[in-house]
Design a protein around this motif. Structure first.
Motif, mmCIF file in Angstrom:
data_model
loop_
_atom_site.group_PDB
_atom_site.id
_atom_site.type_symbol
_atom_site.label_atom_id
_atom_site.label_comp_id
_atom_site.label_asym_id
_atom_site.label_seq_id
_atom_site.Cartn_x
_atom_site.Cartn_y
_atom_site.Cartn_z
ATOM 1 N N HIS A 62 0.839 -1.427 0.046
ATOM 2 C CA HIS A 62 -0.009 0.023 0.201
ATOM 3 C C HIS A 62 0.838 1.387 -0.002
ATOM 4 N N LYS A 63 2.072 1.434 0.909
ATOM 5 C CA LYS A 63 2.580 2.359 1.001
ATOM 6 C C LYS A 63 3.682 2.491 -0.450
ATOM 7 N N THR A 64 3.908 1.678 -0.786
ATOM 8 C CA THR A 64 4.631 1.568 -2.085
ATOM 9 C C THR A 64 3.963 2.269 -3.329
ATOM 10 N N THR A 65 2.556 1.756 -3.342
ATOM 11 C CA THR A 65 1.657 2.013 -4.375
ATOM 12 C C THR A 65 1.200 3.753 -4.589
ATOM 13 N N VAL A 72 5.138 -5.175 -6.834
ATOM 14 C CA VAL A 72 4.296 -4.204 -6.792
ATOM 15 C C VAL A 72 4.342 -3.252 -7.606
ATOM 16 N N MET A 73 5.447 -2.751 -8.129
ATOM 17 C CA MET A 73 5.654 -1.661 -9.115
ATOM 18 C C MET A 73 5.234 -2.186 -10.526
ATOM 19 N N ALA A 74 5.204 -3.296 -10.700
ATOM 20 C CA ALA A 74 4.736 -3.817 -11.969
ATOM 21 C C ALA A 74 3.129 -3.734 -12.068
ATOM 22 N N SER A 75 2.553 -3.713 -11.008
ATOM 23 C CA SER A 75 1.128 -3.567 -10.679
ATOM 24 C C SER A 75 0.656 -2.327 -11.172
ATOM 25 N N LEU A 76 1.476 -1.290 -11.137
ATOM 26 C CA LEU A 76 0.914 0.092 -11.472
ATOM 27 C C LEU A 76 0.995 0.607 -12.820
ATOM 28 N N PRO A 77 0.136 0.747 -13.433
ATOM 29 C CA PRO A 77 -0.121 1.098 -14.782
ATOM 30 C C PRO A 77 0.919 2.429 -15.162
ATOM 31 N N VAL A 78 1.165 3.214 -14.074
ATOM 32 C CA VAL A 78 1.963 4.400 -14.407
ATOM 33 C C VAL A 78 3.669 3.913 -14.627
#
Length: 386
Positions: free
Chosen positions: A142-145, A230-236
């Motif tokens: 959560h914090k990373t996202t 986690v970062m791979a789950s972010l579309p940005v």
């Protein structure tokens, strides 16, 4: 000052001995659990340590230490047992695995041994790894996202944000005049949030996690894999994970399943940072939009001169190269000082980072701020050029 009974009891448990009559039944169980691991075998009159080769006996011993000590202490005792009594062979037995206190170090041991595991034990090991991954994701995702998404969209504001995009600090400040005394809360009439902006792949920031999987980097590999997922789950973001020793494994297409990623890692072996950087260089299409995070202790087994020359070329091309000597809670790492100083001389920030600091590190990098200045503000010891 006269020693109190409690102080004497603690000294007795710490030092060991044969005067069992002085201890309660519970203390005798604690004493036997500690003696099995820590008692010296070379002094006359001292009980000999050892847990033998019996899995049930080891399981009972683990049950005792879990009963008497908090989880962080149990994890330390487990690691000591693996080293002092060579219990790693016991990890091949599923009944033994089920009794262990799961943590990052245990995951690293299981990954190392998985090739020697029978199928039944491998299934249990996967369950243990999945448990640790789940706990880490709950703690860190959560914090990373939120931190990374906020850094990328920080200058894009909207008054009609989706719930996940609400900037709560700004929203509260904008609505302080709507404080409701009866409810002891602010009623937000205006929402302030980060605007979602759909980006073509060419417009995305690119993150490449290049992770040294030699044995000394075990816990860093676990954390780096979690953060990559986690970062791979972010579309940005466009995120890739490359692990290396003397060979290179690109795990980018498995990042949707961090457990699968960890079982694809090959812990141990030598180190060829030069070859790994060469591979990553081939993945870079837009240097100015690329952040290459090299997680390594920098002990180069390949061509060190070429490695440094390649790093210099990456920096000159516009790549944001960050060298993390460790990504773990294990304290100050051992590292190659000469290579660390040489990378620092190229303008690369070089330091060790804890998992709790990593989201803010990436937010700083992605928002084009000075990463070295951020590290200094966090009290992190930066490596300086020679």
């Amino acid at each position: 000052m006269t020693d109190t009974p409690e102080r004497l009891r603690r000294w007795r448990l710490a030092m060991g001995g044969n005067d069992d009559a002085d201890l309660s039944e519970t203390d005798n169980r604690i004493d036997r659990a500690l003696t099995a691991l820590y008692a010296s075998t070379g002094e006359p009159g001292r009980r000999k340590g050892g847990l033998g080769a019996s899995a049930p006996r080891v399981a009972r011993w683990l049950g005792d230490i879990r009963e008497f000590f908090p989880s962080p202490v149990v994890q330390v005792i487990q690691r000591d047992a693996f080293e002092r009594l060579n219990l790693k062979a016991m990890l091949l037995e599923p009944e033994f695995l089920e009794t262990l206190e799961a943590d990052v170090h245990l995951v690293a041991d299981l990954i190392t041994l998985r090739g020697a595991m029978p199928e039944k034990s491998r299934a249990t090991a996967r369950m243990v790894v999945a448990q640790v991954v789940g706990e880490l994701m709950k703690r860190l995702a959560h914090k990373t996202t939120e931190t990374i998404r906020g850094a990328i969209n920080r200058n894009q504001r909207t008054r009609r944000p989706r719930h996940a995009d609400i900037d709560w600090p700004r929203t509260i400040r904008a609505n302080l005049q709507h404080w409701q005394e009866d409810y002891q809360t602010v009623i937000p009439e205006v929402l302030v949030g980060h605007a979602r902006k759909s980006k073509a792949k060419a417009d995305l920031d690119h993150v490449i996690m290049c992770v040294d999987q030699s044995g000394s980097m075990a816990s860093s590999v676990v954390y780096a894999s979690i953060f990559s997922a986690v970062m791979a789950s972010l579309p940005v973001l466009d995120t890739k994970l490359v692990c290396f020793d003397t060979t290179i494994i690109d795990l980018s297409d498995q990042l949707a399943d961090p457990v699968e990623v960890l079982f694809g890692v090959q812990l141990g072996g030598g180190t060829d940072i030069n070859a790994a950087l060469a591979y990553c260089e081939g993945l870079i299409g837009q240097p100015a939009k690329t952040h290459l995070v090299l997680v390594s202790d920098l002990y180069e087994g390949g061509n060190a001169q070429q490695m440094l020359a390649r790093a210099a070329a990456l920096v000159s091309s516009g790549v944001n190269l960050i060298a993390l000597l460790a990504l773990s809670d294990d304290g100050r790492p051992a590292y190659d000082q000469a290579h660390a100083q040489a990378l620092a001389a190229l303008g690369c920030p070089v330091f060790a980072c804890t998992p709790d600091q990593f989201p803010d590190l990436m937010a700083t990098a992605l928002s084009r701020q000075d990463t070295a200045a951020w590290a200094s503000r966090q009290g992190i010891n930066l490596i300086r050029p020679a």
